[in-house]
Design an enzyme around this catalytic site. Structure first.
Site, short mmCIF file in Angstrom:
data_model
loop_
_atom_site.label_atom_id
_atom_site.label_comp_id
_atom_site.label_asym_id
_atom_site.label_seq_id
_atom_site.Cartn_x
_atom_site.Cartn_y
_atom_site.Cartn_z
N ASP A 15 -25.46 -48.21 28.06
CA ASP A 15 -24.05 -48.53 28.14
C ASP A 15 -23.67 -49.21 26.83
O ASP A 15 -24.53 -49.67 26.07
CB ASP A 15 -23.80 -49.45 29.34
CG ASP A 15 -22.36 -49.87 29.47
OD1 ASP A 15 -21.47 -49.01 29.28
OD2 ASP A 15 -22.11 -51.05 29.77
N ASP A 17 -20.42 -51.54 26.14
CA ASP A 17 -19.83 -52.88 26.23
C ASP A 17 -20.76 -53.81 27.01
O ASP A 17 -21.09 -53.56 28.17
CB ASP A 17 -18.48 -52.82 26.93
CG ASP A 17 -17.49 -51.92 26.20
OD1 ASP A 17 -17.64 -51.74 24.99
OD2 ASP A 17 -16.56 -51.40 26.85
N GLY A 59 -17.04 -51.42 33.76
CA GLY A 59 -17.81 -50.18 33.85
C GLY A 59 -17.03 -48.95 34.25
O GLY A 59 -17.57 -47.84 34.17
N ARG A 62 -10.71 -46.63 32.29
CA ARG A 62 -9.59 -47.57 32.21
C ARG A 62 -8.58 -47.38 33.34
O ARG A 62 -8.19 -48.34 34.03
CB ARG A 62 -8.90 -47.43 30.85
CG ARG A 62 -7.90 -48.51 30.54
CD ARG A 62 -7.08 -48.15 29.31
NE ARG A 62 -7.93 -47.61 28.25
CZ ARG A 62 -7.48 -46.84 27.27
NH1 ARG A 62 -6.21 -46.47 27.24
NH2 ARG A 62 -8.29 -46.39 26.34
N SER A 137 -15.62 -46.25 28.24
CA SER A 137 -14.55 -46.59 27.32
C SER A 137 -14.10 -45.41 26.48
O SER A 137 -14.92 -44.62 26.00
CB SER A 137 -15.01 -47.72 26.39
OG SER A 137 -14.04 -48.00 25.41
#
Length: 259
Positions: A15, A17, A59, A62, A137
């Site tokens: 992942d 972020d 996770g 958006r 993202s």
């Protein structure tokens, strides 16, 4: 409990972020600023808290996160379109509103990758272990470039690709499974590294041989309950577990260097 040596797996999928870069903190700040203003303007209660970030946003893609959080307050708005202006009161418009805040912070302050993650990436590269990014993202490419690590990842499964390929958000397994397929590995022989509860659940549902939870605030128990096999506070711990740094001339088929 001794930690596993990740160089013994066929690939490691990260992942972004909170795992590669501390962008989770930037995202948290941007979400808080945007939702506090929105809740105040619309008279929504109870107030936004950090628990909302971990429960509904962390996770996820958006727009899915926006819809989930609003639904938790019994608020429904039209979905809209991804091209909606940030001023529009649609799920997409609200998501784009948050992204304006995030992009400004990233441009003003930049981002640096976690040193422990960089050290682990160096060891995996030396061992010839493929790596990939699996992020919800749509900013993943910009964040990786800003952090100076874009060229380390041949495969980047991000929110843009997921939307184009019609792949559902984490905690559905699709993005991790597709990233493993693109990397050319069986999930059962690969590692997934996640700091989000939804991301851990996604990798666990995808049948990954090792699911690593990185506790940046979600809580070790919550990550374990979601399916993490092990939980660490920083990837430096897993870098320390590599038996010794390998060199490009080492034979990756040999196990002698791992004994």
């Amino acid at each position: 409990m001794s930690l596993p040596d990740l160089t013994t797996y066929d690939a490691v999928l990260f992942d972004l972020d909170g795992v590669i870069t501390p962008t989770a903190e930037v995202h948290m700040h941007a979400w808080r600023v945007m939702f506090e203003r929105l809740f105040a303007d619309w008279g929504i209660t109870p107030p936004y808290t950090d628990a909302d970030y971990f429960d509904h946003l962390d996770g996820k893609k958006r727009y899915d996160g926006v819809a989930a959080l609003l639904r938790s307050r019994d608020v429904e708005v039209p979905w809209g379109e991804p091209a909606d202006a940030a001023e529009r009161d649609t799920v997409c418009g609200i998501g784009n509103r948050k992204n304006v805040v995030f992009s400004q912070v990233l441009a003003d302050e930049g981002i640096r990758p976690y040193p422990g993650t960089v050290r682990l990436l160096d060891l995996l590269d030396a061992a010839g272990v493929p790596v990939a990014v699996v992020s919800s993202s749509k900013n993943a490419q910009d964040v990786l470039a800003a952090a100076g690590v874009r060229d380390r990842f041949p495969v980047v499964m991000d929110g843009v690709v997921a939307e184009r390929e019609h792949l559902p958000s984490k905690p559905a397994p699709d993005v991790f499974v597709e990233a493993a397929r693109t990397t050319g590995v069986d999930p059962a022989r690969a590692v997934a590294v996640e700091d989000a509860i939804s991301g851990v659940a996604s990798a666990a549902a995808g049948g990954f041989g090792l699911v690593v939870g990185v506790d940046r605030g979600a809580g070790a128990r919550a990550l374990t309950d979601a399916g993490a096999h092990i939980v660490v506070s920083d990837l430096a711990e897993l870098a320390d577990a590599v038996r010794r740094p390998l060199h490009p001339h080492d034979n990756p088929e040999s196990t002698e260097h791992l004994r």
